[in-house]
Design an enzyme around this catalytic site. Structure first.
Site, PDB file in Angstrom:
ATOM      1  N   ASP A 206      80.391  48.485  72.755  1.00  0.00           N
ATOM      2  CA  ASP A 206      80.658  49.919  72.815  1.00  0.00           C
ATOM      3  C   ASP A 206      82.073  50.107  72.266  1.00  0.00           C
ATOM      4  O   ASP A 206      83.058  49.897  72.964  1.00  0.00           O
ATOM      5  CB  ASP A 206      80.545  50.386  74.270  1.00  0.00           C
ATOM      6  N   THR A 232      81.324  56.624  70.554  1.00  0.00           N
ATOM      7  CA  THR A 232      81.516  58.069  70.510  1.00  0.00           C
ATOM      8  C   THR A 232      82.109  58.373  69.141  1.00  0.00           C
ATOM      9  O   THR A 232      82.518  57.461  68.413  1.00  0.00           O
ATOM     10  CB  THR A 232      82.508  58.554  71.581  1.00  0.00           C
ATOM     11  N   LYS A 235      86.904  60.115  69.368  1.00  0.00           N
ATOM     12  CA  LYS A 235      88.151  59.483  69.822  1.00  0.00           C
ATOM     13  C   LYS A 235      88.955  59.076  68.577  1.00  0.00           C
ATOM     14  O   LYS A 235      89.319  59.945  67.805  1.00  0.00           O
ATOM     15  CB  LYS A 235      87.824  58.317  70.750  1.00  0.00           C
TER      16      LYS A 235
HETATM   17  N1  PLP Z   1      82.209  54.352  76.178  1.00  0.00           N
HETATM   18  C1  PLP Z   1      83.535  54.221  76.305  1.00  0.00           C
HETATM   19  C2  PLP Z   1      84.140  52.874  76.064  1.00  0.00           C
HETATM   20  C3  PLP Z   1      84.319  55.306  76.659  1.00  0.00           C
HETATM   21  O1  PLP Z   1      85.632  55.156  76.818  1.00  0.00           O
HETATM   22  C4  PLP Z   1      83.686  56.552  76.868  1.00  0.00           C
HETATM   23  C5  PLP Z   1      84.458  57.754  77.241  1.00  0.00           C
HETATM   24  O2  PLP Z   1      85.595  57.799  77.496  1.00  0.00           O
HETATM   25  C6  PLP Z   1      82.315  56.630  76.745  1.00  0.00           C
HETATM   26  C7  PLP Z   1      81.591  55.513  76.401  1.00  0.00           C
HETATM   27  C8  PLP Z   1      81.561  57.870  77.099  1.00  0.00           C
HETATM   28  O3  PLP Z   1      81.638  58.850  76.194  1.00  0.00           O
HETATM   29  P1  PLP Z   1      81.250  60.343  76.591  1.00  0.00           P
HETATM   30  O4  PLP Z   1      82.355  60.853  77.444  1.00  0.00           O
HETATM   31  O5  PLP Z   1      81.163  60.969  75.242  1.00  0.00           O
HETATM   32  O6  PLP Z   1      79.933  60.294  77.296  1.00  0.00           O
END
Ligand code: PLP
Length: 433
Positions: A206, A232, A235
């Site tokens: 991720d 995402t 960011k």
């Molecule tokens: N994965 C990671 C590593 C994140 O830091 C985040 C959010 O901060 C997400 C997933 C989740 O994203 P979302 O807030 O768009 O659901």
């Protein structure tokens, strides 16, 4: 047809105030950024009106010839932006955000109650990687799948790969998740691949926080080692708020990832794609292939290093001792203050960052650290010099917090927040935005 100011002055006014706040403050939240005007134009366009359940060329609604063209373009740009061969990798650009993208992957390749391992949330991982407490399965991921976290070595602040390996051999997860929300270092993908292979599991990264850095090749490339990569888009990548799932086209562990993931997104967990977001994402992914974007990501990393060095000079303890990416994690516990109090004082000075747990913390509401990120202010044109000055501002805020804590030594967090927000807080004149 009226514009927003005429149609709804109340909402218009709130948006104006938020815009002011965003532009007047030092935005240091590591997961935030300022997207471009071009992306905003696409996101605020007529694309929001259209239903297009399905994939390009295979829709459940008519009138999708332009949407098909858009989504295909977005997919092509996504693969190009991450230097991927379209014979080997595919991408789904429909996930509504990062958490849904992750859950879609889990439901695609796992059965309910299959086992997963992700980095523990108090050690920098994300909720959606399976967070649970001893009392409660907090994330849906931990409700529907059996989660066993891996953690950092508290003495180094680095992922404890030896312990991950030992635990994986006992727990035999079907999926190991790399990636984090508050980890200042790169992941060791070759090592994680080896561990996943040794237990017959999938390896997913991720890369939500660092996807911009990956696109610009300023950090290690997770695609070389992982079967699936999620992200995402809002960011460090600097796009609209959304998500993507990249998958290997060849079957992995007997699973056709392309079919499984596309079906998990729709009809598994989502309905109609947010075409306005896909439009904005396509714009962002074009920009992500430009020399300016690469220069920007280099600034993100070098600015963050400048910030980290200055904080170390000022005597701060950083988790892992420094940073290889876009964020630093400061352990405030040696100073006798916590992240929640510091966050509040800095907020009053229009410096926006977030409290964060650091390894060994007991409470998530009053954690011992703060997380500071460079992407947003690098977008605003900050260089190393301004980031050094930012470290000095943060230092001043921490000093004020230490003094304020001495003035109200017994105050619990909520009382402390009230105390510092009151007009007669004696240190108020030292906090100005
Ligand atoms: N994965 C990671 C590593 C994140 O830091 C985040 C959010 O901060 C997400 C997933 C989740 O994203 P979302 O807030 O768009 O659901």
């Amino acid at each position: 047809d009226y514009g927003l100011g005429d149609a709804d002055p109340e909402v218009h006014n709130i948006i104006s105030k938020e815009k002011q706040r965003q532009f007047r403050s030092l935005e240091l939240i590591a997961s935030e950024n300022f997207t471009s005007r071009a992306v905003m134009e696409a996101v605020g366009s007529c694309l929001t009106n259209k239903y297009s359940e399905g994939l390009p060329g295979k829709r459940y609604y008519g009138g999708n010839e332009h949407i098909d063209e858009l989504e295909t373009l977005c997919q092509q740009r996504a693969l190009q932006a991450f230097h991927l061969d379209e014979q080997k990798w595919g991408v789904n650009v429909q996930p509504l955000s990062g958490s849904p993208a992750n859950f879609e992957v889990y439901t695609a390749i796992l059965k309910p109650h299959d086992r997963i391992m992700g980095l523990d949330l108090p050690h920098g991982g994300h909720l959606s990687h399976g967070f649970m407490t001893p009392k409660r399965r907090v994330s849906g991921t931990s409700i529907y799948f059996e989660s066993m976290p891996y953690r950092l070595d508290e003495s180094t602040g680095l992922v404890d790969y030896d312990m991950l390996e030992k635990t994986a051999i006992l727990f035999r997860p079907k999926l190991i998740i790399a990636g984090a929300s508050a980890y200042p270092r790169d992941f060791d993908y070759p090592c994680m691949r080896k561990i996943a292979d040794s237990v017959g599991g999938f390896l997913m990264m991720d890369m939500a926080h660092i996807s911009g850095l990956v696109a610009a090749s300023v950090v290690a490339d997770p695609f070389e080692y992982c079967d699936i990569v999620t992200t995402t888009t809002h960011k460090s990548l600097r796009g609209p708020r959304g998500g993507m799932i990249f998958y290997k086209k060849d079957p992995v562990l007997g699973v056709d990832l392309e079919t499984a993931i596309n079906n998990a997104v729709f009809p598994g967990l989502q309905g109609g794609p947010h075409n306005h977001t896909i439009g904005g994402l396509a714009v962002c992914l074009k920009y992500a292939q430009s020399p300016e974007f690469k220069a920007y990501q280099n600034n993100v990393v070098s600015n963050c290093r400048a910030l980290a060095s200055r904080l170390v000079e000022l005597g701060y303890k950083l988790v892992s001792g420094g940073s290889d990416n876009h964020l630093v994690l400061v352990d405030l516990r040696p100073l006798g203050v916590d992240g929640a109090r510091v966050e509040k004082i800095l907020d009053m000075a229009s410096i926006t960052l977030n409290k964060n747990s650091v390894p060994g913390d007991k409470s998530a509401l009053v954690p011992g650290g703060i997380r500071i990120g460079s992407p947003a202010m690098a977008t605003r044109g900050f260089t190393k010099k301004e980031f050094v000055a930012t470290a000095d501002f943060i230092h001043e805020g921490v000093q004020i917090t230490i003094e304020a804590t001495k003035l109200a030594p017994k105050a619990k967090l909520q009382e402390f927040l009230k105390f510092v927000a009151s007009p007669d807080f004696p240190l108020r004149d030292r906090i100005s935005d």
